[in-house]
Design an enzyme around this catalytic site. Structure first.
Site, PDB file in Angstrom:
ATOM      1  N   ARG A  50      -5.084   0.425  -6.941  1.00  0.00           N
ATOM      2  CA  ARG A  50      -3.907   1.091  -6.386  1.00  0.00           C
ATOM      3  C   ARG A  50      -3.402   2.192  -7.309  1.00  0.00           C
ATOM      4  O   ARG A  50      -2.753   3.133  -6.873  1.00  0.00           O
ATOM      5  CB  ARG A  50      -2.764   0.086  -6.182  1.00  0.00           C
ATOM      6  CG  ARG A  50      -3.037  -0.973  -5.142  1.00  0.00           C
ATOM      7  CD  ARG A  50      -1.734  -1.694  -4.827  1.00  0.00           C
ATOM      8  NE  ARG A  50      -1.937  -2.969  -4.154  1.00  0.00           N
ATOM      9  CZ  ARG A  50      -2.087  -3.114  -2.846  1.00  0.00           C
ATOM     10  NH1 ARG A  50      -2.094  -2.048  -2.074  1.00  0.00           N
ATOM     11  NH2 ARG A  50      -2.240  -4.297  -2.306  1.00  0.00           N
TER      12      ARG A  50
ATOM     13  N   ASP B 132       0.486   3.175   4.347  1.00  0.00           N
ATOM     14  CA  ASP B 132      -0.492   4.006   3.663  1.00  0.00           C
ATOM     15  C   ASP B 132      -1.532   4.549   4.624  1.00  0.00           C
ATOM     16  O   ASP B 132      -1.874   5.716   4.600  1.00  0.00           O
ATOM     17  CB  ASP B 132      -1.149   3.220   2.504  1.00  0.00           C
ATOM     18  CG  ASP B 132      -1.641   1.837   2.914  1.00  0.00           C
ATOM     19  OD1 ASP B 132      -1.494   1.463   4.091  1.00  0.00           O
ATOM     20  OD2 ASP B 132      -2.169   1.118   2.043  1.00  0.00           O
TER      21      ASP B 132
ATOM     22  N   ASP C 114      -5.481   2.255  10.633  1.00  0.00           N
ATOM     23  CA  ASP C 114      -6.889   1.957  10.892  1.00  0.00           C
ATOM     24  C   ASP C 114      -6.972   1.444  12.334  1.00  0.00           C
ATOM     25  O   ASP C 114      -6.988   2.246  13.269  1.00  0.00           O
ATOM     26  CB  ASP C 114      -7.358   0.937   9.843  1.00  0.00           C
ATOM     27  CG  ASP C 114      -8.845   0.637   9.900  1.00  0.00           C
ATOM     28  OD1 ASP C 114      -9.521   1.131  10.811  1.00  0.00           O
ATOM     29  OD2 ASP C 114      -9.345  -0.099   9.019  1.00  0.00           O
TER      30      ASP C 114
ATOM     31  N   LYS D  30      -7.614   6.921  10.001  1.00  0.00           N
ATOM     32  CA  LYS D  30      -9.081   6.920  10.080  1.00  0.00           C
ATOM     33  C   LYS D  30      -9.557   7.441  11.424  1.00  0.00           C
ATOM     34  O   LYS D  30      -8.995   7.082  12.454  1.00  0.00           O
ATOM     35  CB  LYS D  30      -9.620   5.508   9.870  1.00  0.00           C
ATOM     36  CG  LYS D  30      -9.596   5.101   8.443  1.00  0.00           C
ATOM     37  CD  LYS D  30     -10.438   3.880   8.189  1.00  0.00           C
ATOM     38  CE  LYS D  30     -10.120   3.369   6.800  1.00  0.00           C
ATOM     39  NZ  LYS D  30     -10.763   2.114   6.484  1.00  0.00           N
TER      40      LYS D  30
ATOM     41  N   GLY E 177       0.781  -1.248   0.000  1.00  0.00           N
ATOM     42  CA  GLY E 177       0.000   0.000   0.000  1.00  0.00           C
ATOM     43  C   GLY E 177       0.803   1.282   0.000  1.00  0.00           C
ATOM     44  O   GLY E 177       0.339   2.305  -0.493  1.00  0.00           O
TER      45      GLY E 177
ATOM     46  N   ASP F 102      -5.611  -0.421  -1.907  1.00  0.00           N
ATOM     47  CA  ASP F 102      -6.361  -1.335  -2.765  1.00  0.00           C
ATOM     48  C   ASP F 102      -7.644  -1.829  -2.114  1.00  0.00           C
ATOM     49  O   ASP F 102      -7.809  -1.763  -0.898  1.00  0.00           O
ATOM     50  CB  ASP F 102      -5.517  -2.579  -3.066  1.00  0.00           C
ATOM     51  CG  ASP F 102      -5.415  -3.494  -1.844  1.00  0.00           C
ATOM     52  OD1 ASP F 102      -4.976  -3.020  -0.776  1.00  0.00           O
ATOM     53  OD2 ASP F 102      -5.816  -4.665  -1.942  1.00  0.00           O
TER      54      ASP F 102
ATOM     55  N   PHE G 214     -13.843   2.928   3.826  1.00  0.00           N
ATOM     56  CA  PHE G 214     -12.806   2.184   3.126  1.00  0.00           C
ATOM     57  C   PHE G 214     -12.411   2.962   1.875  1.00  0.00           C
ATOM     58  O   PHE G 214     -13.246   3.247   1.027  1.00  0.00           O
ATOM     59  CB  PHE G 214     -13.298   0.783   2.766  1.00  0.00           C
ATOM     60  CG  PHE G 214     -12.162  -0.139   2.452  1.00  0.00           C
ATOM     61  CD1 PHE G 214     -11.429  -0.737   3.462  1.00  0.00           C
ATOM     62  CD2 PHE G 214     -11.799  -0.386   1.137  1.00  0.00           C
ATOM     63  CE1 PHE G 214     -10.352  -1.568   3.180  1.00  0.00           C
ATOM     64  CE2 PHE G 214     -10.724  -1.212   0.832  1.00  0.00           C
ATOM     65  CZ  PHE G 214     -10.006  -1.804   1.860  1.00  0.00           C
ATOM     66  N   VAL G 215     -11.136   3.327   1.773  1.00  0.00           N
ATOM     67  CA  VAL G 215     -10.686   4.165   0.660  1.00  0.00           C
ATOM     68  C   VAL G 215      -9.688   3.411  -0.225  1.00  0.00           C
ATOM     69  O   VAL G 215      -9.012   2.479   0.233  1.00  0.00           O
ATOM     70  CB  VAL G 215     -10.041   5.479   1.163  1.00  0.00           C
ATOM     71  CG1 VAL G 215     -11.076   6.362   1.829  1.00  0.00           C
ATOM     72  CG2 VAL G 215      -8.888   5.209   2.117  1.00  0.00           C
TER      73      VAL G 215
END
Ligand code: IMP
Ligand code: MG
Length: 180
Positions: A164, A99, A102, A130, A43, A158, A151-152
């Site tokens: 991606r 990346d 969470d 987040k 990521g 991804d 969820f991004v």
């Protein structure tokens, strides 16, 4: 692919402006001190590629591969470090790059391992964090943007291995998660 996108959350220009600022923060922290950038695959590849080009400092780049979100899952299923099996970090200053933060389990797992293996110092840097009802298991030292609990994808992130390569950070339509 474009038809799967519901909304662009952060566009490429806003990302670039923030990445540039983050590089300045990192430069102020490390200065003349040599360090190791440790991007977590996959990521963070685009983020780290942009970041290092704003950092004319003495550094090495050593990747690590972890897996927390196999396939079509959108929550941490337990973090496994897949590569390397042993880190060569004794006494080194390590900056772990991911990346997104969470639950914080990925960063926590990697940082614990680095500590066990004798890293001199460990810091962490994430592009996104987040906003969750409860705090993550571990905070990052450098954070690009705080985003809503969605969820991004894009800019390296991804869903099920795809998206991606989107240049912007985006939210997918709900129907994509249904697999239809
Ligand atoms: P954590 O372990 O729950 O903090 O999750 C961090 C890892 O999960 C990151 O390395 C990401 O690869 C992945 N992840 C978490 N949230 C998202 C998301 O919204 N989109 C894509 N990947 C995510
Ligand atoms: Mg990841």
């Amino acid at each position: 692919m474009q038809e799967d996108i519901q909304e662009i959350l952060i566009d490429r220009y806003a990302i670039q402006a923030r990445v540039y600022k983050m590089a300045q923060e990192l430069a102020a922290t490390y200065g003349e001190r040599e360090f190791v950038m440790m991007p977590l695959l996959t990521g963070s590849i685009i983020f780290v590629a942009d970041l290092v080009r704003h950092l004319p400092l003495r550094m090495r780049i050593d990747v690590a591969a972890v897996s927390s979100y196999p396939g079509r899952t959108t929550s941490n299923q337990g973090t496994q470090v897949l590569y390397p099996t042993a880190f060569d970090v004794r006494g080194r200053d390590i900056l772990v790059i991911d990346d997104i933060l969470d639950s914080g389990r990925t960063l926590h797992a990697v940082c614990m391992l680095l500590r066990e293996q004798g890293a001199g110092s460990i810091r962490s840097c994430v592009l996104l964090k987040k906003k969750l009802p409860r705090p993550p298991e571990m905070e990052a030292d450098f954070v690009g943007f705080e985003i809503p609990n969605e969820f991004v994808v894009g800019y390296g992130l991804d869903y099920n291995g795809y998206y991606r390569n989107l240049p912007d950070l985006a939210v997918l339509h709900k129907r994509v998660f249904g697999g239809t």
